[in-house]
Design an enzyme around this catalytic site. Sequence first.
Site, short mmCIF file in Angstrom:
data_model
loop_
_atom_site.label_atom_id
_atom_site.label_comp_id
_atom_site.label_asym_id
_atom_site.label_seq_id
_atom_site.Cartn_x
_atom_site.Cartn_y
_atom_site.Cartn_z
N SER A 12 -9.75 1.43 2.81
CA SER A 12 -8.91 2.21 1.95
C SER A 12 -7.85 1.39 1.21
CB SER A 12 -8.21 3.32 2.74
OG SER A 12 -7.37 2.75 3.73
N LYS A 39 0.85 -1.20 0.00
CA LYS A 39 0.00 0.00 0.00
C LYS A 39 0.88 1.25 0.00
CE LYS A 39 -3.93 1.90 2.67
NZ LYS A 39 -4.83 1.62 3.82
N SER A 61 -9.80 -0.99 6.96
CA SER A 61 -9.23 -0.82 5.62
C SER A 61 -8.51 -2.02 5.03
CB SER A 61 -8.28 0.37 5.61
OG SER A 61 -9.02 1.53 5.41
N1 GLN Z 1 -13.20 3.65 6.34
C1 GLN Z 1 -12.53 4.04 7.54
C2 GLN Z 1 -12.14 5.49 7.45
O1 GLN Z 1 -12.39 6.09 6.45
C3 GLN Z 1 -11.36 3.17 7.81
C4 GLN Z 1 -10.18 3.53 7.01
C5 GLN Z 1 -8.95 2.76 7.41
O2 GLN Z 1 -9.04 1.71 8.05
N2 GLN Z 1 -7.81 3.29 7.04
O3 GLN Z 1 -11.58 6.05 8.37
#
Ligand code: GLN
Length: 483
Positions: free
Chosen positions: A152, A77, A176
């Site tokens: 994400s 990532k 994410s």
């Molecule tokens: N969807 C969650 C957020 O937008 C989790 C994102 C993540 O785990 N980085 O914060």
Amino acid sequence: MNRPLTSELISQLHSGALTARQLVESSLNRISELNGTLNAFVAVDAEGALTRADEIDQKRKSGKPLGRLAGLPMGVKDNMCTLGMPTTCGSRMLQNFRPPYDAHVIERLKAEDAIIVGKLNQDEFAMGSSTETSIFGPSRNPWNTACTAGGSSGGSAVAVSSGMVPLALGSDTGGSIRQPASFCGVTGMKPTYGRVSRYGLVAYASSLDQIGPLAGDAEGAALLLECIAGHDKRDSTSLPLERPAWTTELSQPLKGLRIGIADEYFTEGLDAEVEQSVREALKVFEAAGAVVKPVSLPHSKYAVATYYLIACSEASSNLARYDGIHYGHRADKFTDLVDLYCQSRGEGFGEEVKRRIMLGTYALSAGYYDAYYLKALKVRRRIREDFDQAFASVDVIAGPVAPTAAFRLGEKLNDPLAMYLGDIYTISTNLAGLPGISVPCGFTSAKLPIGLQLQAPILEESRLLRLAHQFQQTTNWHRETPA
Ligand code: GLN
């Protein structure tokens, strides 16, 4: 489509049926064939990967000892620092950032002779659930390219699902890793907070962020997690523990294992097909000798509000460093110092990141701190206590990863609240610091993957990996691949 599992590739590499060069070449071919559509990779280092592959093939030939990931192509990532490769976080703010060092996890991968092929798409600064806030545009779901890959870590899930690489790293602050894994039909794990060093991970919300593996199956995820876990003194939250041997425990019997089911995970808004697949999965565990018992997590209804207060507050502080002087994009035109900050941040950050910085700054400001941030910390404690209580009578808790399968691109992009609510089942894992895993457990009638989530007490990753592995010994969901 043929998508070999990590263990199969390792044995082919061992036996000589496959060289690291051949494997990397086929990974690069797959990327050039599919990435134009799927947009999983945002940077590819073909030359570096091939050179590394030759070195590893050479090392193998000469009989030198090899690392545990020797010759396996991997994607990472784009929020983990990689020496010599960009690390953009999907943001204009870091579009030209080339870190002068490797993150701890990258050092670990290199030490295990993995081959890092490139960097993977993500929501900007990992803020999102659909990979749509990336400056590179959205990743697309390999099962239906009109749908999101989740987020994400969408690029990580797509890269594994579409067979570009057998393994990838993602980060999970509120789901994410697990949610994109579930949307794309792969196995993804968020380890216990502190299990994997965050040194070199670009911070989003430091009390929640964890790095973890995505793989075609639980065995691959266990191997990768074993390679990156362990103490690192450069991250003060890294737990001073030895690296565990989860891969040797995968087949320990499940008999008598107690699986908790919380009503709070089967609420209004949960798609009927998702619920059915999750309930079917429970029967598989029962058949293997596990016992299913009800538990209660009464504060989980506050999880979304609590998470978004804490995550945004921490983000507003973490992202203060991107001012065009210390770090990040610098505006060309400005009148004075304050204007330079404003212009640089205004140009460098996207809409969602700005929204969160503003929400977080508000929640932390004098006069509101007690009512919002401090209150959220107190509720976080309650959520943690709910789990402590539940885990007094069960060994793991099972439920869905997300209320629905992958939604359509654009569907929630202009409705942040709807996007946030989709995180309802994954975020309490992070608020409580627990490990959680997403395991493919079925498909909707539209042939979109469904994920089962398993959560365990702190440091009990082994239970999750065992359950997931043995589930995959008796089911074939993880073997299905998109056309
Ligand atoms: N969807 C969650 C957020 O937008 C989790 C994102 C993540 O785990 N980085 O914060």
